[in-house]
Write an enzyme that holds these catalytic residues in place. Structure first.
Site, PDB file in Angstrom:
ATOM      1  N   GLY A  56       0.806  -1.215   0.000  1.00 24.80           N
ATOM      2  CA  GLY A  56       0.000   0.000   0.000  1.00 24.80           C
ATOM      3  C   GLY A  56       0.843   1.271   0.000  1.00 24.80           C
ATOM      4  O   GLY A  56       1.792   1.383   0.771  1.00 24.80           O
ATOM      5  N   CYS A 141      -9.263   1.453   5.926  1.00 29.11           N
ATOM      6  CA  CYS A 141      -8.490   2.436   6.698  1.00 29.11           C
ATOM      7  C   CYS A 141      -9.460   3.324   7.441  1.00 29.11           C
ATOM      8  O   CYS A 141     -10.531   3.643   6.933  1.00 29.11           O
ATOM      9  CB  CYS A 141      -7.681   3.327   5.759  1.00 29.11           C
ATOM     10  SG  CYS A 141      -6.407   2.449   4.904  1.00 29.11           S
TER      11      CYS A 141
HETATM   12  C1  FMN Z   1       1.663  -8.607   6.440  1.00 30.50           C
HETATM   13  C2  FMN Z   1       0.484  -8.186   5.628  1.00 30.50           C
HETATM   14  C3  FMN Z   1       0.444  -6.899   5.100  1.00 30.50           C
HETATM   15  C4  FMN Z   1      -0.657  -6.479   4.340  1.00 30.50           C
HETATM   16  N1  FMN Z   1      -0.658  -5.223   3.791  1.00 30.50           N
HETATM   17  C5  FMN Z   1      -1.689  -4.846   2.985  1.00 30.50           C
HETATM   18  C6  FMN Z   1      -1.682  -3.565   2.337  1.00 30.50           C
HETATM   19  O1  FMN Z   1      -0.727  -2.789   2.429  1.00 30.50           O
HETATM   20  N2  FMN Z   1      -2.763  -3.220   1.586  1.00 30.50           N
HETATM   21  C7  FMN Z   1      -3.827  -4.077   1.423  1.00 30.50           C
HETATM   22  O2  FMN Z   1      -4.779  -3.726   0.733  1.00 30.50           O
HETATM   23  N3  FMN Z   1      -3.842  -5.304   2.003  1.00 30.50           N
HETATM   24  C8  FMN Z   1      -2.814  -5.711   2.775  1.00 30.50           C
HETATM   25  N4  FMN Z   1      -2.813  -6.957   3.348  1.00 30.50           N
HETATM   26  C9  FMN Z   1      -3.951  -7.884   3.097  1.00 30.50           C
HETATM   27  C10 FMN Z   1      -3.625  -8.917   2.012  1.00 30.50           C
HETATM   28  O3  FMN Z   1      -3.312  -8.282   0.781  1.00 30.50           O
HETATM   29  C11 FMN Z   1      -4.805  -9.909   1.825  1.00 30.50           C
HETATM   30  O4  FMN Z   1      -5.955  -9.159   1.498  1.00 30.50           O
HETATM   31  C12 FMN Z   1      -5.110 -10.719   3.073  1.00 30.50           C
HETATM   32  O5  FMN Z   1      -3.925 -11.060   3.752  1.00 30.50           O
HETATM   33  C13 FMN Z   1      -5.917 -11.994   2.768  1.00 30.50           C
HETATM   34  O6  FMN Z   1      -5.223 -12.860   1.899  1.00 30.50           O
HETATM   35  P1  FMN Z   1      -4.283 -14.082   2.439  1.00 30.50           P
HETATM   36  O7  FMN Z   1      -5.111 -14.856   3.434  1.00 30.50           O
HETATM   37  O8  FMN Z   1      -3.897 -14.862   1.219  1.00 30.50           O
HETATM   38  O9  FMN Z   1      -3.108 -13.454   3.109  1.00 30.50           O
HETATM   39  C14 FMN Z   1      -1.730  -7.386   4.111  1.00 30.50           C
HETATM   40  C15 FMN Z   1      -1.676  -8.685   4.649  1.00 30.50           C
HETATM   41  C16 FMN Z   1      -0.573  -9.095   5.387  1.00 30.50           C
HETATM   42  C17 FMN Z   1      -0.558 -10.513   5.922  1.00 30.50           C
END
Ligand code: FMN
Length: 315
Positions: A56, A141
């Site tokens: 992000g 946010c």
């Molecule tokens: C460490 C971490 C940082 C993340 N940072 C962002 C971010 O900056 N912007 C965003 O939209 N989602 C962010 N997410 C959410 C992920 O992009 C994703 O939507 C969420 O983890 C679900 O997918 P997953 O279960 O495969 O991880 C973050 C997730 C994790 C684990």
């Protein structure tokens, strides 16, 4: 003339189209789990992925939250990184030129802010850069002008934000929905009506964990976002609900770690998917899953993967 090889002859077509963007396969690395992409260059062939979403970006650089900010739970992960990033301007000068040297990759820029103007300004900065395929708007946010409630949890704030972002964006706009809502179908529909070209979901679920020995929170920020396999069935249900309330494409995510998981999300209505936490457990996960998906399609006689979208059978 050389005869076609076993792999090229009749190889399944994994390509998909989302928000008007053609992807060679539906596997996209999720924001916040893949850095700026460049960090993964040594371990992943970035050109084998459908695309990747960079972490992000905000108007100004941000240092994020104090540690501890990550905690592994049963089948999942808690994070409160706090959206640490170098800021949109620095991204254009320090990262984007290097990304543009890579061939055959699709880069999505994830954008967030704390006011509507923040989002608008960040998008305007990014409009100046070459080589970004689309924006993904992180609406999970707090809206500091409206009592800190998440943009993505309040129908009116979401409507206003997406309208503003769409007006500012000179590229397709993907709205990344918050799962921390009563009706994801309603929020997806609001995003569509306000001009979104696609929606992506889910972001992380607000959660917390306590250490019973010290009686202190596991995460310094107290609450954190839960991701990983633990959330997958809820994410599948939300993708299903969202896909049934909109006509624009849905990008699904939440706990995906195998090819079969991808098929599940597509049957629920996803046109493409993202992989987040799996990259924490294995940095090569995204590329490995593309290969697994290819084999899955061969074994299951799936010629055109995109035809699976919304193909859930109810009888
Ligand atoms: C460490 C971490 C940082 C993340 N940072 C962002 C971010 O900056 N912007 C965003 O939209 N989602 C962010 N997410 C959410 C992920 O992009 C994703 O939507 C969420 O983890 C679900 O997918 P997953 O279960 O495969 O991880 C973050 C997730 C994790 C684990």
């Amino acid at each position: 003339m050389t005869p076609p090889t076993a792999t090229t002859k009749g190889a399944p077509d994994l390509s998909v189209t989302v928000a008007g963007i053609h992807l060679k396969n539906p596997v996209i690395a999720a924001s916040g789990t893949f850095g700026y992409g460049l960090e993964f260059e040594d371990v992943v062939h970035l050109d084998r992925l459908g695309g990747f979403v960079i972490k992000g970006l905000s108007r100004e650089p941000m240092t994020g939250n104090p540690p501890p900010r990550l905690y592994e739970t049963t089948a999942g992960m808690l994070n409160a990184i706090g959206l640490q990033n170098i800021g949109a301007e620095a991204f254009l000068t320090e990262k984007l030129p290097k990304l543009n040297q890579l061939r055959n990759v699709v880069v999505f820029a994830n954008v967030f802010g704390y006011t509507r103007e923040d989002y608008e300004h960040t998008i305007q900065i990014l409009n100046e850069g070459e080589g970004i395929a689309a924006y993904e708007l992180n609406v999970s946010c707090p809206n500091t002008q409206h009592g800190g409630i998440q943009f993505g949890s309040d129908p009116r704030s979401l409507d206003e934000l997406v309208t503003t972002a769409k007006r500012a964006a000179e590229r397709p706009l993907i709205v990344k929905l918050s799962p921390n809502v009563t009706s994801i179908a309603q929020m997806a529909h609001i995003a569509q009506e306000a001009g979104a070209d696609a929606v992506s979901l889910v972001n992380t679920f607000v959660a917390m964990a306590i250490d019973p020995e010290t009686r202190k929170p596991r995460i310094a920020n107290l609450t954190a976002g839960l991701s990983g396999p633990a959330i997958k069935p809820i994410a599948v249900r939300m993708v299903y609900d969202a896909a049934h309330s909109v006509k624009i494409p849905v990008i699904g995510m939440g706990g995906i770690s195998t090819a079969a998981d991808i098929i599940e999300f597509m049957l629920a209505g996803a046109s493409a998917i993202q992989i987040g936490t799996a990259s924490y457990w294995d940095p090569c996960a995204t590329e490995k899953i593309v290969e697994e998906l290819q084999n899955y399609c061969v074994e299951h006689h799936i010629q055109e993967l995109s035809e699976l979208t919304g193909g859930l059978i109810m009888e």
